[in-house]
Design an enzyme around this catalytic site. Sequence first.
Site, PDB file in Angstrom:
ATOM      1  N   ASP A  15       0.807  -1.299   0.029  1.00 15.50           N
ATOM      2  CA  ASP A  15       0.031  -0.122  -0.039  1.00 15.50           C
ATOM      3  C   ASP A  15       0.876   1.387   0.010  1.00 15.50           C
ATOM      4  OD1 ASP A  15      -2.239   1.602   0.406  1.00 15.50           O
ATOM      5  OD2 ASP A  15      -1.864   1.654   2.455  1.00 15.50           O
ATOM      6  N   SER A  16       0.404   2.438  -0.131  1.00 17.74           N
ATOM      7  CA  SER A  16       1.195   3.705  -0.187  1.00 17.74           C
ATOM      8  C   SER A  16       1.410   3.938   1.265  1.00 17.74           C
ATOM      9  CB  SER A  16       0.232   4.628  -0.664  1.00 17.74           C
ATOM     10  OG  SER A  16      -0.999   4.764   0.111  1.00 17.74           O
ATOM     11  N   TYR A  47      -0.596   8.302  -2.401  1.00 19.95           N
ATOM     12  CA  TYR A  47      -0.448   7.949  -3.744  1.00 19.95           C
ATOM     13  C   TYR A  47      -1.718   8.802  -4.407  1.00 19.95           C
ATOM     14  CZ  TYR A  47       2.700   4.117  -3.719  1.00 19.95           C
ATOM     15  OH  TYR A  47       3.683   3.427  -3.384  1.00 19.95           O
ATOM     16  N   GLY A  48      -2.738   8.913  -3.731  1.00 19.54           N
ATOM     17  CA  GLY A  48      -4.094   9.288  -4.299  1.00 19.54           C
ATOM     18  C   GLY A  48      -4.294  10.522  -4.830  1.00 19.54           C
ATOM     19  N   CYS A  79      -4.377  -1.249  -2.071  1.00 21.11           N
ATOM     20  CA  CYS A  79      -4.313   0.352  -2.235  1.00 21.11           C
ATOM     21  C   CYS A  79      -5.382   0.360  -3.430  1.00 21.11           C
ATOM     22  CB  CYS A  79      -2.883   0.702  -2.282  1.00 21.11           C
ATOM     23  SG  CYS A  79      -2.999   2.630  -2.894  1.00 21.11           S
ATOM     24  N   ASN A  80      -6.170   1.390  -3.107  1.00 22.58           N
ATOM     25  CA  ASN A  80      -7.324   1.493  -4.449  1.00 22.58           C
ATOM     26  C   ASN A  80      -6.708   2.442  -5.385  1.00 22.58           C
ATOM     27  OD1 ASN A  80     -10.565   0.902  -3.394  1.00 22.58           O
ATOM     28  ND2 ASN A  80      -9.114   1.025  -2.055  1.00 22.58           N
ATOM     29  N   SER A  81      -5.801   3.264  -5.072  1.00 25.81           N
ATOM     30  CA  SER A  81      -5.011   4.225  -5.825  1.00 25.81           C
ATOM     31  C   SER A  81      -4.251   3.492  -6.694  1.00 25.81           C
ATOM     32  CB  SER A  81      -4.465   5.390  -5.183  1.00 25.81           C
ATOM     33  OG  SER A  81      -5.495   6.093  -4.482  1.00 25.81           O
ATOM     34  N   GLU A 158      -4.828   9.911   9.200  1.00 27.53           N
ATOM     35  CA  GLU A 158      -3.450   9.804   9.392  1.00 27.53           C
ATOM     36  C   GLU A 158      -3.201  10.504  10.660  1.00 27.53           C
ATOM     37  OE1 GLU A 158      -0.527   8.487   7.756  1.00 27.53           O
ATOM     38  OE2 GLU A 158      -2.102   7.120   6.689  1.00 27.53           O
ATOM     39  N   CYS A 190     -11.035   3.432  -0.600  1.00 28.19           N
ATOM     40  CA  CYS A 190     -10.136   4.046  -0.175  1.00 28.19           C
ATOM     41  C   CYS A 190      -9.613   3.203   1.127  1.00 28.19           C
ATOM     42  CB  CYS A 190      -9.889   5.261  -0.066  1.00 28.19           C
ATOM     43  SG  CYS A 190      -8.592   6.019   0.838  1.00 28.19           S
ATOM     44  N   THR A 191      -8.311   2.720   1.306  1.00 26.90           N
ATOM     45  CA  THR A 191      -7.959   1.688   2.358  1.00 26.90           C
ATOM     46  C   THR A 191      -8.301   2.451   3.884  1.00 26.90           C
ATOM     47  OG1 THR A 191      -5.956   2.437   2.075  1.00 26.90           O
ATOM     48  CG2 THR A 191      -6.297   0.383   1.177  1.00 26.90           C
ATOM     49  N   HIS A 192      -8.250   3.940   3.861  1.00 29.13           N
ATOM     50  CA  HIS A 192      -8.368   4.615   5.082  1.00 29.13           C
ATOM     51  C   HIS A 192      -9.918   4.897   5.595  1.00 29.13           C
ATOM     52  CE1 HIS A 192      -4.360   5.451   4.355  1.00 29.13           C
ATOM     53  NE2 HIS A 192      -4.140   6.334   5.396  1.00 29.13           N
TER      54      HIS A 192
HETATM   55  N1  DGL Z   1      -4.150   3.820   0.127  1.00 28.54           N
HETATM   56  C1  DGL Z   1      -4.676   4.443  -0.399  1.00 28.54           C
HETATM   57  C2  DGL Z   1      -6.215   4.312  -1.496  1.00 28.54           C
HETATM   58  O1  DGL Z   1      -6.524   3.251  -0.882  1.00 28.54           O
HETATM   59  C3  DGL Z   1      -4.922   6.015   0.231  1.00 28.54           C
HETATM   60  C4  DGL Z   1      -3.859   6.744   0.779  1.00 28.54           C
HETATM   61  C5  DGL Z   1      -3.105   7.466  -0.460  1.00 28.54           C
HETATM   62  O2  DGL Z   1      -3.766   8.366  -0.906  1.00 28.54           O
HETATM   63  O3  DGL Z   1      -2.163   7.029  -0.797  1.00 28.54           O
HETATM   64  O4  DGL Z   1      -6.298   4.827  -2.296  1.00 28.54           O
END
Ligand code: DGL
Length: 273
Positions: A15-16, A47-48, A79-81, A158, A190-192
């Site tokens: 993940d990011s 990453y997003g 990670c979705n992004s 975060e 998004c994972t968060h």
């Molecule tokens: N892990 C990223 C996602 O699922 C979220 C955090 C990021 O922007 O890197 O999109």
Amino acid sequence: MTASGATPRPIGVFDSGLGGLTVLRALLDLLPGEPVVYFGDTGRFPYGSKPRDDVLKYSVEIADLLVHRYDAKMLVVACNSATAAGLEVLRAHADVPVVGVIEPGVRAAAKVTRSGRVGVIGTVGTIASGAYQRVARENGAGLELTCAACPGFVELVESGDIESDQVHVLAERLLAPVHEARVDTLVLGCTHYPLLARTISDVMGRDVVLVSSADETAFEVRAMLQPGVLPAGPDRAAVPAHTFLTSGDRDMFRTLGARFLGPEVETVTEWQW
Ligand code: DGL
């Protein structure tokens, strides 16, 4: 060690940063015997909001590290992004199976929606990529998707701020498009976002089902661990050793990682590119 005496190959997850640990939680709960090597790219987070080409380059670097140096038998792009930026490129590049989080998220939504009206929220990169719309079209379940980017959510999580008035006010504004579309199911793309579930649910109303891709992703991984296809880890009585890598600060990863995952985050190794 497996019954044959061989060291079991781990599942590589990345993940990011820390958000992918929400996916890892589901994976460890479903597959407690599988050793995992997790890479959180906290040094290059987020990453997003980055260009697709940058996210793709980082993802390929991490995939190579996990497969070639840590001998990962498969990869989970938690990670979705990163999934939106280039799951297909990663699948073509890596010589192990690669699972993303978008297809599982869409599948989970298709299972629970009654009206077919489904909302998706994610980072700017994920939503702008059109990846959810593409997967939903290909899925053939006839879903009517309404997508909304939620810039700011990740930063709030975060910072540990998940329920303040500030989060609530921001959520009301950012969720307005999916609320107005009268969706009955909302994909937390998004994972968060699972950590903001209470606030999101307050804003959307109790009738809207919140779906995260974590569980469905774990089911997909389990389905791939078939004898003769990909070997499963040792039986669940053996507690496997997991490896945690971060491109950022080790102490920060350990402290926040425990919030996302739990006590499994013990030894964390800093990785320098
Ligand atoms: N892990 C990223 C996602 O699922 C979220 C955090 C990021 O922007 O890197 O999109």
